[in-house]
Write a protein that holds these residues in place. Structure first.
Motif, PDB file in Angstrom:
ATOM      1  N   GLN A  41      -1.550 -14.449  -1.649  1.00 43.99           N
ATOM      2  CA  GLN A  41      -2.319 -14.831  -2.039  1.00 43.99           C
ATOM      3  C   GLN A  41      -3.272 -13.220  -2.463  1.00 43.99           C
ATOM      4  O   GLN A  41      -3.036 -12.704  -2.194  1.00 43.99           O
ATOM      5  N   GLY A  42      -3.850 -14.248  -3.739  1.00 46.58           N
ATOM      6  CA  GLY A  42      -4.830 -13.136  -4.793  1.00 46.58           C
ATOM      7  C   GLY A  42      -4.136 -12.251  -5.007  1.00 46.58           C
ATOM      8  O   GLY A  42      -2.583 -11.634  -5.139  1.00 46.58           O
ATOM      9  N   ASN A  43      -4.765 -10.908  -4.835  1.00 49.50           N
ATOM     10  CA  ASN A  43      -3.549  -9.551  -4.783  1.00 49.50           C
ATOM     11  C   ASN A  43      -2.776  -8.689  -3.770  1.00 49.50           C
ATOM     12  O   ASN A  43      -2.634  -7.878  -3.334  1.00 49.50           O
ATOM     13  N   SER A  44      -2.831  -9.656  -2.310  1.00 44.24           N
ATOM     14  CA  SER A  44      -2.306  -9.712  -1.200  1.00 44.24           C
ATOM     15  C   SER A  44      -1.332  -8.849  -1.848  1.00 44.24           C
ATOM     16  O   SER A  44      -0.515  -9.824  -2.061  1.00 44.24           O
ATOM     17  N   ILE A  45      -0.015  -8.209  -0.896  1.00 46.77           N
ATOM     18  CA  ILE A  45       0.645  -8.065  -0.316  1.00 46.77           C
ATOM     19  C   ILE A  45       1.986  -8.879  -0.024  1.00 46.77           C
ATOM     20  O   ILE A  45       2.764  -9.242   0.451  1.00 46.77           O
ATOM     21  N   GLY A  46       1.034  -9.796   0.945  1.00 45.02           N
ATOM     22  CA  GLY A  46       1.395 -10.641   1.974  1.00 45.02           C
ATOM     23  C   GLY A  46       1.881  -9.755   3.182  1.00 45.02           C
ATOM     24  O   GLY A  46       1.619  -8.606   3.581  1.00 45.02           O
ATOM     25  N   THR A  47       3.063 -10.715   3.901  1.00 49.79           N
ATOM     26  CA  THR A  47       3.809  -9.537   5.162  1.00 49.79           C
ATOM     27  C   THR A  47       4.499  -9.458   5.040  1.00 49.79           C
ATOM     28  O   THR A  47       5.246  -9.616   4.095  1.00 49.79           O
ATOM     29  N   VAL A  48       4.915  -8.534   6.136  1.00 48.74           N
ATOM     30  CA  VAL A  48       6.685  -7.168   5.608  1.00 48.74           C
ATOM     31  C   VAL A  48       7.115  -7.688   6.701  1.00 48.74           C
ATOM     32  O   VAL A  48       6.683  -7.472   7.893  1.00 48.74           O
ATOM     33  N   GLY A  61      14.548   2.560  13.247  1.00 45.75           N
ATOM     34  CA  GLY A  61      14.895   3.925  13.901  1.00 45.75           C
ATOM     35  C   GLY A  61      13.810   4.755  13.603  1.00 45.75           C
ATOM     36  O   GLY A  61      12.915   4.438  13.221  1.00 45.75           O
ATOM     37  N   TYR A  62      14.060   6.206  12.756  1.00 44.02           N
ATOM     38  CA  TYR A  62      13.140   7.380  12.913  1.00 44.02           C
ATOM     39  C   TYR A  62      13.082   6.516  11.284  1.00 44.02           C
ATOM     40  O   TYR A  62      11.371   7.401  10.757  1.00 44.02           O
ATOM     41  N   VAL A  63      13.489   6.418  10.522  1.00 42.72           N
ATOM     42  CA  VAL A  63      13.123   5.231   8.890  1.00 42.72           C
ATOM     43  C   VAL A  63      11.789   4.238   9.449  1.00 42.72           C
ATOM     44  O   VAL A  63      10.933   4.487   9.120  1.00 42.72           O
ATOM     45  N   GLY A  64      12.504   3.148   9.472  1.00 44.71           N
ATOM     46  CA  GLY A  64      12.058   2.030  10.189  1.00 44.71           C
ATOM     47  C   GLY A  64      10.675   2.021  10.504  1.00 44.71           C
ATOM     48  O   GLY A  64       9.921   1.266  10.422  1.00 44.71           O
ATOM     49  N   LEU A  65      11.125   2.938  11.396  1.00 46.32           N
ATOM     50  CA  LEU A  65       9.358   2.394  12.738  1.00 46.32           C
ATOM     51  C   LEU A  65       8.125   2.986  12.063  1.00 46.32           C
ATOM     52  O   LEU A  65       7.105   2.593  12.360  1.00 46.32           O
ATOM     53  N   PRO A  66       8.217   4.874  11.218  1.00 45.42           N
ATOM     54  CA  PRO A  66       6.638   5.163  11.197  1.00 45.42           C
ATOM     55  C   PRO A  66       6.692   4.266   9.751  1.00 45.42           C
ATOM     56  O   PRO A  66       6.019   4.204   9.442  1.00 45.42           O
ATOM     57  N   LEU A  67       8.006   3.819   9.082  1.00 43.26           N
ATOM     58  CA  LEU A  67       7.068   2.541   7.877  1.00 43.26           C
ATOM     59  C   LEU A  67       6.525   1.519   8.142  1.00 43.26           C
ATOM     60  O   LEU A  67       5.611   1.053   8.098  1.00 43.26           O
ATOM     61  N   ALA A  68       7.419   0.834   9.489  1.00 41.28           N
ATOM     62  CA  ALA A  68       6.035  -0.274  10.091  1.00 41.28           C
ATOM     63  C   ALA A  68       4.732   0.575  10.644  1.00 41.28           C
ATOM     64  O   ALA A  68       3.505  -0.569  10.508  1.00 41.28           O
ATOM     65  N   GLU A  81      -1.121  -0.060  10.214  1.00 37.77           N
ATOM     66  CA  GLU A  81      -1.854   1.165  10.333  1.00 37.77           C
ATOM     67  C   GLU A  81      -3.169   0.655   9.204  1.00 37.77           C
ATOM     68  O   GLU A  81      -3.923   0.563   9.368  1.00 37.77           O
ATOM     69  N   LYS A  82      -2.380   0.053   8.089  1.00 36.28           N
ATOM     70  CA  LYS A  82      -3.109  -0.450   6.581  1.00 36.28           C
ATOM     71  C   LYS A  82      -4.130  -2.171   6.861  1.00 36.28           C
ATOM     72  O   LYS A  82      -3.719  -3.121   5.969  1.00 36.28           O
ATOM     73  N   GLY A  83      -3.801  -2.205   8.240  1.00 35.76           N
ATOM     74  CA  GLY A  83      -3.298  -3.442   8.563  1.00 35.76           C
ATOM     75  C   GLY A  83      -2.449  -5.218   8.453  1.00 35.76           C
ATOM     76  O   GLY A  83      -3.380  -6.159   7.588  1.00 35.76           O
ATOM     77  N   ILE A  84      -1.409  -4.080   7.639  1.00 34.97           N
ATOM     78  CA  ILE A  84      -0.559  -5.535   7.347  1.00 34.97           C
ATOM     79  C   ILE A  84       0.294  -6.284   7.980  1.00 34.97           C
ATOM     80  O   ILE A  84       0.464  -5.278   8.873  1.00 34.97           O
ATOM     81  N   ARG A  85       0.456  -7.694   8.171  1.00 34.04           N
ATOM     82  CA  ARG A  85       0.748  -7.996   9.445  1.00 34.04           C
ATOM     83  C   ARG A  85       2.666  -6.777   9.102  1.00 34.04           C
ATOM     84  O   ARG A  85       3.305  -7.790   8.076  1.00 34.04           O
TER      85      ARG A  85
END
Ligand code: NAD
Length: 424
Positions: free
Chosen positions: A2-9, A15-22, A27-31
């Motif tokens: 909704q709105g300008n929300s990017i929604g869920t991810v 791994g080394y890439v996916g975990l820090p990204l998650a 951290e920004k409150g995005i599910r």
């Protein structure tokens, strides 16, 4: 959404890439739904435990309000954005193995729905996103740019780097259509200070391969210069450090025992493989690969020379290797040059023991290797200490004092005045 929300991810591959990204999204409150095929990793994360050196248990525990680790790919259908971060190794014949990407893409295709954005982050050859992913996704009947969006965004994470992280490392994105790029820019802008859009996924794929080819080629150059300097009786590190005082037109790269990890030895070969389909030979890449992959052999030759200084041969000598990770302050031994070095020492009749605070054990050549504590006895009982990885925790003065002989491939040991320390 909704709105300008990017929604869920959802992030496929933690791994080394996916975990820090998650964690950055959480951290920004995005599910974030974090999906990994490895149930052990998922269990650790659910229990608030990290398996990556740069990430603390506390960071995982703090994220668990928004971050849901799982092995269940069907949860993709609950999310608005899917990011694929699975491995892209080389096959036995040193050709790109994109089977993990294809398998992850098939999983995503099973849950693809209207309005979704899918981004590939795995390093791969130019064309993968549009030639491979797009067709897998369009087999569902949905159309890219109309029903769903698709983009490529290379990951630039540098494990162990304390200065640059997900947030302050600019992120390149290239979508299949303009709308796809806009969606990807919007998504990453939530967690990254600067997003750099480019005109296509193939451009973004090529950006990553250029960056890592640049490193591989420059490391090969200094590895070659190091061998020449040794013959000439010149200290290559002194040369590089003095050259680096030039404020423009020079960027220092340092020699070492060879290149390792999931990226620098592998990525350039993705580019040279694709180049062949265009009847084009990437000679810089081939030469860099040849020089870098011969460094373990050169290290063993230098070990041979170092032992010779005290009238010893490698046969029957006990070599203590310090650091088996491919680079400092991390515990990753994928493609680590140490593996070839160990193999060569054993072939010549030497004995190998090792210490690595980040790699307590590993399996190699049909046996389990265990890290030994560095003690006076272990140092004194070794014919030569081979410095392979310059972890910050090592006490070099103590090591140099107690060791009989040291061969330092990283210029880590300050052996000034101590006649037992030799550099690559
Ligand atoms: N490690 C780095 O420093 C780095 C930096 C930049 C880019 N990359 C690139 O990023 C990609 C991922 O690298 P990495 O180092 O994170 O790899 P990794 O091996 O650390 O992690 C990949 C994870 O994906 C999981 N996985 C594999 N197939 C899966 C599937 N079908 N579904 C769900 N999970 C699956 C594995 O279990 C593993 O946990 C590679 O293409 C790599 O070249 C890595």
């Amino acid at each position: 959404m909704q709105g300008n929300s990017i929604g869920t991810v959802s992030i496929v591959g933690l791994g080394y890439v996916g975990l820090p990204l998650a964690l950055a999204f959480a951290e920004k409150g995005i599910r974030v739904i974090g999906i990994d095929k490895n149930p052990d990793k998922v269990k650790m994360l659910e229990g608030g435990r990290s398996y990556i050196e740069d990430i603390t248990n506390k960071e995982i525990r703090d994220a668990l309000d928004c971050f849901y680790p799982t092995t269940d790919v069907s949860l993709i259908s609950d999310t608005d954005n899917v990011i694929i971060c699975v491995p892209t190794p080389l096959s036995k014949t040193r050709e790109p193995d994109i089977s993990y990407i294809i398998s992850a893409a098939n999983d995503v295709a099973g849950h693809l729905r209207r309005g979704m954005l899918v981004v590939l982050e795995s390093t791969t050859y130019p064309g993968t996103t549009e030639e491979v992913l797009k067709s897998i996704f369009e087999e569902t009947g949905l159309r890219v740019g109309e029903d769903f969006c698709l983009a490529f965004s290379p990951e630039r994470i540098d494990p162990g780097n304390k200065s640059f992280n997900v947030k302050n490392t600019p992120k390149v994105v290239g979508g299949v259509t303009r709308r796809c790029t806009e969606r990807a820019v919007e998504l990453y802008s939530r967690i990254v200070d600067r997003v750099v859009p480019v005109s296509s996924p193939a451009t973004a794929e090529a950006v990553k391969l250029l960056e890592n080819t640049f490193r591989a080629v420059n490391i090969a150059l200094v590895n070659e210069v190091a061998q020449l300097c040794h013959r000439m009786g010149i200290d290559v590190w002194e040369v590089i450090n003095a050259a680096a005082t030039k404020p423009f037109g020079f960027m220092p790269f340092y020699p070492g025992p060879g290149i390792g990890g999931h990226c620098i030895p592998v990525d350039p070969l993705y580019l040279s493989w694709k180049a062949k389909l265009f009847n084009f030979r990437t000679r810089f890449i081939e030469l860099a690969d040849e020089i870098n992959s011969k460094m373990p052999e050169y290290v063993v030759y230098r070990l041979f020379e170092t032992l010779n200084e005290v009238g010893k041969s490698i046969k029957g000598a006990r070599i203590l290797i310090l650091g088996v990770a491919y680079k400092k302050d991390i515990g990753d031994i994928r493609e680590s040059p140490v593996l070839e070095i160990i193999k060569l020492i054993l072939e010549k009749g030497g004995e190998v023991i090792y210490n690595d605070p980040y790699v307590p054990e590993f399996d190699f050549l049909g046996k389990r290797w265990s890290s030994l504590e560095i003690t006076d006895e272990v140092l004194e009982a070794s014919d030569c200490v081979l410095v392979h990885t310059d972890h910050s925790v090592y006490k070099w003065d103590y090591i140099a004092k107690k060791a009989r002989l040291v061969l330092d491939t990283r210029n880590a040991v300050n052996g000034a005045g101590l006649g037992n320390v030799y550099k690559l």
